[in-house]
Design a protein around this motif. Structure first.
Motif, short mmCIF file in Angstrom:
data_model
loop_
_atom_site.label_atom_id
_atom_site.label_comp_id
_atom_site.label_asym_id
_atom_site.label_seq_id
_atom_site.Cartn_x
_atom_site.Cartn_y
_atom_site.Cartn_z
N THR A 187 0.83 -1.21 0.00
CA THR A 187 0.00 0.00 0.00
C THR A 187 0.87 1.26 0.00
OG1 THR A 187 -1.53 -1.30 1.33
CG2 THR A 187 -2.00 1.05 1.13
N ALA A 188 1.94 1.24 0.79
CA ALA A 188 2.83 2.40 0.87
C ALA A 188 3.43 2.71 -0.50
CB ALA A 188 3.93 2.13 1.89
N GLY A 189 3.76 1.66 -1.25
CA GLY A 189 4.36 1.86 -2.57
C GLY A 189 3.37 2.42 -3.57
N VAL A 190 2.12 1.99 -3.47
CA VAL A 190 1.10 2.51 -4.40
C VAL A 190 0.86 4.00 -4.10
CG1 VAL A 190 -1.29 2.30 -5.20
CG2 VAL A 190 -0.01 0.23 -4.56
N VAL A 191 0.79 4.33 -2.81
CA VAL A 191 0.56 5.73 -2.42
C VAL A 191 1.75 6.58 -2.87
CG1 VAL A 191 0.37 7.28 -0.42
CG2 VAL A 191 -0.95 5.15 -0.48
N GLU A 192 2.96 6.08 -2.67
CA GLU A 192 4.16 6.87 -2.98
C GLU A 192 4.33 7.12 -4.49
OE1 GLU A 192 7.84 5.29 -1.41
OE2 GLU A 192 9.01 6.64 -2.71
N ASN A 193 4.09 6.09 -5.28
CA ASN A 193 4.38 6.20 -6.72
C ASN A 193 3.17 6.55 -7.58
OD1 ASN A 193 7.27 5.30 -6.75
ND2 ASN A 193 6.33 3.52 -5.77
N GLY A 194 1.97 6.28 -7.07
CA GLY A 194 0.77 6.55 -7.88
C GLY A 194 0.54 5.53 -8.97
N PHE A 195 1.23 4.40 -8.88
CA PHE A 195 1.04 3.32 -9.86
C PHE A 195 0.99 1.98 -9.13
CE2 PHE A 195 2.80 6.61 -12.58
CZ PHE A 195 2.10 6.44 -13.76
N PHE A 196 0.23 1.04 -9.69
CA PHE A 196 0.27 -0.35 -9.21
C PHE A 196 0.13 -1.26 -10.41
CE2 PHE A 196 -4.25 0.89 -8.94
CZ PHE A 196 -4.90 -0.17 -9.56
N SER A 197 0.52 -2.51 -10.21
CA SER A 197 0.29 -3.50 -11.27
C SER A 197 -0.68 -4.54 -10.76
CB SER A 197 1.59 -4.17 -11.71
OG SER A 197 2.11 -4.99 -10.68
#
Ligand SMILES: Cc1cc2nc3c(=O)[nH]c(=O)nc-3n(C[C@H](O)[C@H](O)[C@H](O)COP(=O)(O)O)c2cc1C
Length: 186
Positions: free
Chosen positions: A55-65
């Motif tokens: 979740t932290a990575g999605v919030v930080e980068n604005g992208f998910f796969s």
């Protein structure tokens, strides 16, 4: 048939997917059942617990796969949903690849992959629902039928009631199974 009142628990099956994000500069993947489409526009949602590493990575980068694992990879799929990137580095569980459209890792071993740009976030209890516009999509060539991913070839893992299942049969064709002509667009 008599109706029996049951627990307020949503009924599956759901496709098990692997949500990917870059966290602290490395790929991380979490297994999700809470994933789906919201319309005919190329938008997917994932619902991630706020405390997850991903979740932290999605919030930080604005992208998910969103990666659809084949059922043969059920052990790795289960593993990514059992351990957290906070405690164990999951970056080498799968081989990652990238698309220039955004910073989120995609999984080589998964027959179908979507890279999504976050366009809306909806807080829901202790989860966040991320709606993402698909900005790149990939599929293994041998999973395609007339250029479109074929479920029986991709062999996704279905999950329900704490079990994992395979898809078995194609039982009809959309807009034709009813036996009638199609009067209007859905
Ligand atoms: C089959 C399965 C389905 C899951 N579905 C979800 C889900 O929809 N949303 C969610 O937030 N966590 C879900 N989880 C739990 C996370 O995958 C799990 O907590 C994972 O370890 C989080 O990893 P992370 O902390 O590295 O992001 C699921 C786990 C499994 C095994």
């Amino acid at each position: 048939m008599t109706k029996k009142k049951i627990a307020n628990i949503p009924f599956g099956p759901y496709i098990a997917v692997l949500a990917g994000a870059t966290v602290n500069g490395k790929p991380n993947y979490a297994t999700l059942g809470a994933y789906g489409v919201v319309s005919q526009r190329p938008v997917l949602y994932i619902s991630l617990k706020n405390s997850h590493y991903t979740t932290a990575g999605v919030v930080e980068n604005g992208f998910f796969s969103v990666n659809v694992p084949a059922s043969a990879d059920v052990a790795k799929t289960d593993y990514c949903g059992t351990v957290s990137g906070k405690d164990i580095d999951k970056s080498a569980v799968f081989e990652s690849f990238y698309d220039e459209a955004g910073n989120a890792p995609l999984i080589k071993e998964c027959p179908i992959n979507y890279l999504c740009k976050v366009i809306q976030t909806i807080p829901i209890f202790d989860f966040t629902m991320f709606l993402g516009e698909i900005v790149a999509a990939y599929a293994d060539e041998d999973c395609l039928e007339n250029g479109v991913p074929d479920a029986l070839k991709a062999k996704p893992t279905m999950m329900m009631a704490f079990g994992y299942f395979d898809i078995k049969d194609r039982i009809g064709t959309v807009f034709k199974a009813c036996g009638g002509s199609r009067p209007h667009s859905p």
